[in-house]
Scaffold this active site. Structure first.
Site, short mmCIF file in Angstrom:
data_model
loop_
_atom_site.label_atom_id
_atom_site.label_comp_id
_atom_site.label_asym_id
_atom_site.label_seq_id
_atom_site.Cartn_x
_atom_site.Cartn_y
_atom_site.Cartn_z
N ARG A 77 -4.70 21.29 32.80
CA ARG A 77 -5.77 21.05 32.66
C ARG A 77 -6.61 21.12 33.66
NH1 ARG A 77 -5.42 15.19 30.28
NH2 ARG A 77 -4.81 16.08 28.43
N ARG A 146 -8.92 9.84 36.23
CA ARG A 146 -9.09 11.34 35.79
C ARG A 146 -10.51 12.06 36.16
NH1 ARG A 146 -5.45 11.86 31.25
NH2 ARG A 146 -3.59 10.77 31.85
N LYS A 209 -3.25 5.67 32.97
CA LYS A 209 -4.24 6.57 33.24
C LYS A 209 -5.45 5.71 33.36
CE LYS A 209 -3.83 8.77 29.20
NZ LYS A 209 -3.66 9.46 27.94
N LYS A 211 -9.96 6.23 33.22
CA LYS A 211 -10.94 6.97 33.11
C LYS A 211 -12.41 6.59 33.51
CE LYS A 211 -8.10 9.28 29.40
NZ LYS A 211 -8.04 9.59 27.95
N CYS A 430 -9.08 16.56 17.85
CA CYS A 430 -8.14 16.91 18.93
C CYS A 430 -7.23 18.04 18.79
CB CYS A 430 -7.19 15.90 19.24
SG CYS A 430 -5.85 15.33 18.10
N CYS A 436 0.83 19.76 20.90
CA CYS A 436 0.83 18.52 21.38
C CYS A 436 2.12 17.83 20.79
CB CYS A 436 -0.44 17.60 20.82
SG CYS A 436 -0.28 15.90 21.33
N CYS A 475 -2.78 11.85 15.76
CA CYS A 475 -1.97 10.56 15.97
C CYS A 475 -3.01 9.47 16.39
CB CYS A 475 -0.83 10.84 16.83
SG CYS A 475 -1.39 10.58 19.02
N CYS A 479 -7.28 10.90 21.25
CA CYS A 479 -7.82 11.80 22.06
C CYS A 479 -9.37 12.56 21.63
CB CYS A 479 -7.00 13.01 22.40
SG CYS A 479 -5.56 12.41 22.92
FE1 SRM Z 1 -5.33 12.77 25.15
C1 SRM Z 1 -2.05 12.16 25.53
C2 SRM Z 1 -4.81 15.98 24.42
C3 SRM Z 1 -8.61 12.97 25.51
C4 SRM Z 1 -5.86 9.24 24.93
N1 SRM Z 1 -3.71 13.83 25.13
C5 SRM Z 1 -2.50 13.21 25.22
C6 SRM Z 1 -1.57 14.68 25.41
C7 SRM Z 1 -1.54 14.92 26.90
C8 SRM Z 1 -0.09 14.66 24.69
C9 SRM Z 1 1.23 13.88 25.64
O1 SRM Z 1 0.85 13.18 26.44
O2 SRM Z 1 2.17 14.69 25.67
C10 SRM Z 1 -2.41 15.54 24.73
C11 SRM Z 1 -2.17 17.06 24.97
C12 SRM Z 1 -2.49 18.06 23.80
C13 SRM Z 1 -2.64 19.47 23.87
O3 SRM Z 1 -1.50 20.24 23.53
O4 SRM Z 1 -3.22 19.88 24.49
C14 SRM Z 1 -3.69 15.21 24.69
N2 SRM Z 1 -6.53 14.15 25.29
C15 SRM Z 1 -6.14 15.45 24.82
C16 SRM Z 1 -7.32 16.44 24.64
C17 SRM Z 1 -7.23 17.69 25.26
C18 SRM Z 1 -7.92 16.39 23.36
C19 SRM Z 1 -9.12 17.56 23.00
O5 SRM Z 1 -8.67 18.00 22.05
O6 SRM Z 1 -9.88 17.70 23.87
C20 SRM Z 1 -8.37 15.54 25.82
C21 SRM Z 1 -8.28 15.86 27.33
C22 SRM Z 1 -9.21 15.35 28.06
C23 SRM Z 1 -9.43 15.40 29.47
O7 SRM Z 1 -9.85 16.79 29.57
O8 SRM Z 1 -8.83 15.04 30.12
C24 SRM Z 1 -7.77 14.13 25.53
N3 SRM Z 1 -7.04 11.47 25.28
C25 SRM Z 1 -8.22 11.76 25.19
C26 SRM Z 1 -9.19 10.52 25.15
C27 SRM Z 1 -10.60 10.78 24.93
C28 SRM Z 1 -11.34 10.17 26.11
O9 SRM Z 1 -10.73 10.04 27.19
O10 SRM Z 1 -12.66 10.61 26.27
C29 SRM Z 1 -8.37 9.50 24.54
C30 SRM Z 1 -8.94 8.04 24.20
C31 SRM Z 1 -9.54 7.51 25.31
C32 SRM Z 1 -8.47 6.66 26.01
O11 SRM Z 1 -7.65 7.00 26.79
O12 SRM Z 1 -8.39 5.51 25.58
C33 SRM Z 1 -6.83 10.12 24.97
N4 SRM Z 1 -4.07 10.76 25.05
C34 SRM Z 1 -4.57 9.64 24.85
C35 SRM Z 1 -3.28 8.71 24.68
C36 SRM Z 1 -3.51 7.42 24.55
C37 SRM Z 1 -3.76 6.54 25.77
C38 SRM Z 1 -3.41 4.83 25.29
O13 SRM Z 1 -4.26 4.17 25.95
O14 SRM Z 1 -2.75 4.66 24.44
C39 SRM Z 1 -2.29 9.74 24.91
C40 SRM Z 1 -0.91 9.28 25.19
C41 SRM Z 1 -0.33 8.61 26.37
O15 SRM Z 1 -1.26 8.66 27.56
O16 SRM Z 1 0.75 8.06 26.21
C42 SRM Z 1 -2.95 10.96 25.04
FE1 SF4 Z 2 -2.04 14.81 20.53
FE2 SF4 Z 2 -2.33 12.73 19.25
FE3 SF4 Z 2 -3.89 13.34 21.32
FE4 SF4 Z 2 -4.13 14.54 19.09
S1 SF4 Z 2 -4.52 12.40 19.63
S2 SF4 Z 2 -4.00 15.55 21.05
S3 SF4 Z 2 -2.12 14.49 18.26
S4 SF4 Z 2 -1.63 12.80 21.55
#
Ligand code: SRM
Ligand code: SF4
Length: 568
Positions: A77, A146, A209, A211, A430, A436, A475, A479
Site C-alpha cells: 500500500r 496512516r 491503527k 487514521k 472494498c 483479502c 466483512c 473498509c
Molecule cells: Fe481496511 C483490514 C483493505 C480502508 C477497516 N483492510 C484490511 C485488510 C488489510 C485485510 C487484512 O487485515 O488482512 C484489507 C486488504 C484487502 C486487500 O486485499 O487489499 C483492507 N481497507 C482496505 C482498503 C484497500 C479497501 C478498499 O477497497 O479501498 C482500504 C485501504 C485504505 C488505505 O489506503 O489505507 C481500507 N479499512 C479501511 C477503512 C476505511 C477508512 O479508513 O476510511 C476502514 C474503516 C474505518 C476504520 O478504520 O474504522 C477499514 N480494515 C479495517 C479493519 C477493521 C478495523 C477495526 O477497527 O476493527 C481491518 C481489520 C483489522 O484491522 O483488524 C481492515
Molecule cells: Fe477485507 Fe473486510 Fe476490509 Fe473488505 S471490509 S477489504 S472483506 S477486511
C-alpha cells in the site's frame, strides 16, 4: 484505565516489543527461498512497512486438495498524503503494477495506491522502486498513524493548498522514526537502536491503527466522522481561520458482538491552524497511553474516547498539547461522495473528477481505462488526486491542455462512464475476494452486478438520476465505510449479506441493520418496494436514508454505541 493495564497484553504487543523497532526477522525471511511466505510474526511487522502477506483465495481449496502450499503473494500500500501525486508518479505506479504486481492498480478508500500479487522475490525491488518515485509504503498499515487524508477539493484552491500542507505535515510528524524501513527495503546502513528511536510512539507503537483526515465543508467527501482524528476546516471570508477537531470515529465491528460497533466521531472543539500538529501529537499520545492493549477488538481510539468520556479525553489532550481548545464553530456539510465532471477552480484551472468503479484501474477488452490514464499522464502538467471514494481527479489543467486530455478520455470511454445512475456514481466496494484474507463474501467483484439489477428498479421508479449512497464490504471491518451508506451491505457468508439502512447523506449518522444474511434475490425483493415508495412519498429534497427512517423501516441511530445494536 488502571484496570486495562493489569490485563494480559495481546500477542501483537509482544511482537512489537520484541521486534527491535519493527525489524523482527524480516530480512532473514526475505532471503529464505524455500517458501513464498514470511513467518507469522514478521507478517504482523511488515504491516508497519505497508505490506500484507496474502494468498489467492480463488485457488486455495484446489491447492489444499493437491497438498500444495497456499499461493502466497504480497499486497503493498503506497501512502499518498491528501491523495495528491504527479503525472510522473502515476506513470511509475502504472509501470510497477505491470512489472511486479497483477497488472491492476487499486485506488483505495483512503487515497492510497495498492498493488496486489507481488511475489516475495520481487517485494524488495518493488518497494525500492516505489521509493525512487518519491513515494513510500511506510506506515501505510500497522498500529501507527496512516496516510493522512484530505479533501481533494478542486475548486477552492487557496484553502486546498493550506489543508493539503497540513495533511503532509501531520503525515511527516507522525511517521515512525525507526530506520528499519530503510535498512530492510532500501539497503540503508544498519544503526544502533535506542529507546529514543521512536520519540512519539515508543517501543510498542499504538494499541491499534490510527487514521487522520481533513475535510473542507460543504463537502464531506472524506467521511470525516469515520476516522480516529479529524480536522474540519473553518473558512470565514474565504480564509482558513482554524479547524473543528473530531475524535473517536471508526467503522469496524464484529457480527453479533455487541461490545463492538461503528461510531461517528465526536467534536473536541475549535483550534487555530498553528496548533494543529500539537493537537495531533497529543491525541496520538493520549491513545498510546490509554488505549486498550489487551484486546485488539477494543483497542481503537473510539473505545478509548468512549471509556474515558469525551470531557476527560478533551482535558487530557488540552493538558498534553497546551492548546486552548475553544467551542466548535458552525459549519455545514451538504454531501458525502465526489462531484463528477469538469469544474473550474478559483485558480482558473480545470479539474476533472472521473468515476473509477471501486477504484480498480485496469484494462479490459472493452474498456482501456488504464491505457487512457497512462496516455493522459504522459501529456498532463498538473496533478492527479486520488479521492477518498476510490475515484480520480485530473487536477490543475490549463484551458489549452483541456481538449487534448478530454479527447483521450472520450476515445477510451472514460467520459461516458459518467453517464450512469446516481446510485452507481455513489457506490463503493472494498477489495474482499480473492486477496483479502478476512473476506466472508464477495464485494468488489459483485457490487457492480447487484447495482445493475437495482438500476432496473430505479428506472421503474424514476430514480436513475438520484444520488443514493450505496456501499458494500465483504466483512464487518468496514473498509468501504458501509455503515455510513444510505444502503449498506456487509458480507455474512458466501452469497449472503446484511442489509443496513438509514444513514444520512452527509455522513453524520450511521445506518442500522434492516435484514440479516440475505441473498441477491432477497436484496432485490426487499429494496424494490422501499425504492418505489420513496419515489412516490418522499418530501421535497428528502434523502433516501432519511426517508427510510421517517417511513419506519429502521430507527435512527443517534448514539452509535447503544442505538446501533438495540431496537431503540
Ligand atoms: Fe481496511 C483490514 C483493505 C480502508 C477497516 N483492510 C484490511 C485488510 C488489510 C485485510 C487484512 O487485515 O488482512 C484489507 C486488504 C484487502 C486487500 O486485499 O487489499 C483492507 N481497507 C482496505 C482498503 C484497500 C479497501 C478498499 O477497497 O479501498 C482500504 C485501504 C485504505 C488505505 O489506503 O489505507 C481500507 N479499512 C479501511 C477503512 C476505511 C477508512 O479508513 O476510511 C476502514 C474503516 C474505518 C476504520 O478504520 O474504522 C477499514 N480494515 C479495517 C479493519 C477493521 C478495523 C477495526 O477497527 O476493527 C481491518 C481489520 C483489522 O484491522 O483488524 C481492515
Ligand atoms: Fe477485507 Fe473486510 Fe476490509 Fe473488505 S471490509 S477489504 S472483506 S477486511
Amino acid at each position: 484505565m488502571a484496570e486495562t493495564n493489569v490485563k494480559k497484553l495481546s500477542k501483537n504487543e509482544t511482537i512489537k516489543e520484541n521486534s527491535n523497532f519493527l525489524r523482527g526477522t524480516i530480512l532473514e525471511g526475505l532471503a529464505d527461498v524455500s517458501t513464498g511466505a514470511l513467518s507469522d510474526d514478521d507478517g504482523q511487522l511488515t504491516k508497519f512497512h505497508g505490506i500484507y502477506q496474502q494468498d489467492d483465495r480463488d485457488v486455495r481449496n484446489e491447492r489444499r486438495k493437491q497438498k500444495l502450499d497456499k499461493a502466497y503473494s504480497f499486497m503493498a500500500r503506497v501512502r499518498v498524503p491528501g491523495g495528491v501525486c504527479t503525472p510522473k508518479q502515476w506513470l511509475e505506479m502504472d509501470r510497477l503494477s505491470d512489472q511486479f504486481a497483477n497488472g491492476t492498480l487499486k485506488l483505495t478508500t483512503r487515497q492510497a495506491f495498492q498493488f496486489h500479487g507481488i511475489i516475495k522475490s520481487n517485494l524488495k525491488r518493488t518497494i525500492a522502486e516505489i521509493n525512487h518515485a518519491c513515494l513510500d509504503t511506510i506506515a501505510a498499515c500497522g498500529d501507527v498513524n496512516r496516510n493522512v487524508m484530505c479533501n481533494p477539493n478542486p475548486y477552492q484552491s487557496a484553502v486546498h493548498a493550506e489543508v493539503q500542507k497540513l495533511a503532509e505535515d501531520i503525515n511527516t510528524h507522525l511517521t515512525p522514526q525507526t530506520r528499519a524501513y530503510h535498512e530492510i527495503w532500501l539497503d540503508g546502513e544498519k544503526v544502533e537502536t535506542t529507546e529514543t528511536e521512536e520519540p512519539i510512539y515508543g517501543k510498542t507503537y499504538l494499541p491499534r491503527k490510527f487514521k487522520t483526515v481533513i475535510a473542507v465543508p460543504p463537502s464531506n467527501d472524506v467521511d470525516i466522522f469515520a476516522h480516529d482524528l479529524g480536522y474540519i476546516a473553518i473558512v470565514e471570508d474565504d480564509k482558513l481561520v482554524g479547524y473543528n477537531v473530531t475524535v473517536g470515529g471508526g467503522m469496524g465491528m464484529t457480527h453479533n458482538n455487541q461490545a463492538t460497533y461503528p461510531r461517528v466521531a465526536q467534536m473536541l472543539g475549535f483550534i487555530k491552524p498553528v496548533d494543529a500538529i500539537k493537537i495531533a501529537e497529543a491525541v496520538v499520545t493520549t491513545q498510546r497511553d490509554n488505549g486498550d492493549r489487551s484486546d485488539r477488538k477494543h483497542a481503537r481510539l473510539k473505545y478509548t474516547v468512549e471509556d474515558m468520556g469525551l470531557d476527560n479525553f478533551r482535558a487530557e489532550v488540552a493538558k498534553r498539547s497546551g492548546v486552548d481548545i475553544e467551542p466548535a464553530r458552525d459549519f455545514k456539510f451538504e454531501h458525502m461522495g465526489d462531484r463528477y465532471g469538469w469544474v473550474k477552480g478559483i485558480d482558473n484551472k480545470w479539474h476533472l473528477t472521473l468515476f473509477i468503479q471501486n477504484g480498480r484501474v485496469l484494462d479490459t477488452p472493452d474498456y482501456a481505462m488504464k491505457t487512457a490514464l497512462r496516455e493522459v499522464a504522459k501529456i498532463h502538467t498538473g496533478d492527479f488526486r486520488l479521492s477518498a471514494n476510490q475515484n480520480l481527479v485530473i487536477g490543475a489543467v490549463d484551458d489549452k491542455a483541456k481538449p487534448a486530455i478530454e479527447a483521450i478520455l472520450n476515445e477510451h470511454g472514460l467520459m461516458d462512464r459518467l453517464n450512469t445512475s446516481g446510485m452507481r456514481l455513489n457506490s463503493m466496494a472494498c477489495v474482499a475476494l480473492p486477496t483479502c484474507g478476512l473476506a466472508l463474501a464477495e464485494s468488489e467483484r459483485y457490487l457492480p452486478d447487484l447495482i445493475t439489477d437495482i438500476e432496473k428498479i430505479l428506472d421503474e421508479a424514476g430514480l436513475r438520476e438520484d444520488e443514493i449512497v450505496i456501499r458494500m464490504t465483504g466483512c464487518p471491518n468496514g473498509c468501504a465505510r458501509p455503515f455510513l451508506a444510505e444502503i449498506g451491505f456487509v458480507g455474512r457468508s458466501p452469497g449472503k449479506y446484511n442489509l443496513y439502512l438509514g444513514a444520512s447523506f452527509t455522513g453524520e449518522r450511521v445506518n442500522k441493520l434492516y435484514r440479516d444474511s440475505i441473498t441477491h434475490q432477497q436484496v432485490i425483493d426487499e429494496l424494490k418496494p422501499i425504492l418505489l415508495r420513496y419515489a412516490k412519498e418522499r418530501n421535497e429534497g428528502e434523502r433516501f436514508g432519511d426517508f427510510t427512517i421517517r417511513a419506519g423501516y429502521v430507527k435512527a441511530v443517534n448514539e452509535s454505541k447503544t442505538d446501533f445494536w438495540s431496537d431503540n
